[in-house]
Design an enzyme around this catalytic site. Structure first.
Site, short mmCIF file in Angstrom:
data_model
loop_
_atom_site.label_atom_id
_atom_site.label_comp_id
_atom_site.label_asym_id
_atom_site.label_seq_id
_atom_site.Cartn_x
_atom_site.Cartn_y
_atom_site.Cartn_z
N ARG A 49 2.09 -30.52 14.79
CA ARG A 49 3.40 -29.66 14.46
C ARG A 49 4.79 -30.31 14.68
NH1 ARG A 49 3.24 -23.89 16.80
NH2 ARG A 49 3.78 -24.70 18.77
N ASP A 50 4.97 -31.48 14.85
CA ASP A 50 6.14 -32.35 15.03
C ASP A 50 6.31 -33.75 14.67
OD1 ASP A 50 9.01 -32.31 15.17
OD2 ASP A 50 9.04 -32.63 17.56
N ILE A 51 5.13 -34.08 13.56
CA ILE A 51 5.23 -35.38 13.18
C ILE A 51 6.61 -35.72 12.46
CG2 ILE A 51 4.10 -36.97 11.47
CD1 ILE A 51 2.33 -36.32 13.96
#
Length: 189
Positions: free
Chosen positions: A51-53
């Site tokens: 969820r935070d690439i």
């Protein structure tokens, strides 16, 4: 164990630091994206969604004189596909790399990570994010605007466009499909 915010482990360099000014060569961006897709494939096989690439969570680790190894770190916003670990209808992620479904506060899955990886790849090549401006404008662009074209091969441009499709069903099925089947490994190096 992850380092405290703003610090790195000895021998590691963030993608953002490595890039410096301007973009990376297309070949380096492809190799990095393939390595990140491999890490995502492992996480997704365990039912986890990062969820935070983005460039702040991709590191290069060098051991002695070997080639650097690409690592995906900061699983602080990870979602277990079987159950939410954070509340629904909240925005979690770096806005410049957020998938449309995240921007809408909807459920996310592996294809959300692949969208963020493609935005990161666009950033790696261009040297800047595809959408810039105030946060609400960037979110609107992730929802409705196609990615601006890049000066890359037609094949790579098509791969980036498909992985960053606004409709989740139009994206690659999973990280292996992106990396190995009709995806990055087919891009000219």
């Amino acid at each position: 164990r992850e380092p405290p915010p703003g610090r790195t482990v000895r021998g590691e360099v963030r993608l953002r630091q490595r890039q410096k000014k301007g973009g990376l060569p297309e070949e380096d961006a492809i190799r990095t994206a393939i390595a990140v897709a491999g890490s995502l494939s492992e996480a997704h096989a365990l039912g986890l969604v990062h969820r935070d690439i983005g460039p702040n969570n991709i590191f290069f680790h060098r051991v002695a004189a070997s080639e650097p190894v690409v690592k995906v770190l900061d699983f602080g916003l990870v979602k277990d596909a079987g159950r939410p670990l954070t509340r629904v209808n909240q925005l979690f992620a770096t806005i410049g790399f957020m998938s449309p479904e995240q921007a809408r506060g909807r459920a996310v899955g592996p294809k959300s990570d692949l969208y963020s990886l493609r935005i990161t790849m666009w950033w790696m090549i261009a040297g800047k994010p595809p959408f810039e401006g105030p946060p609400d404008e960037v979110l609107r662009c992730h929802l409705y605007q196609p990615l601006p074209p890049l000066p890359v091969s037609k094949e790579l441009q098509e791969i980036i466009a498909r992985a960053a499709a606004k409709d989740v069903e139009d994206r690659f099925a999973d990280a292996p499909a992106l990396s190995f089947g009709n995806g990055l490994n087919d891009a000219p190096l």
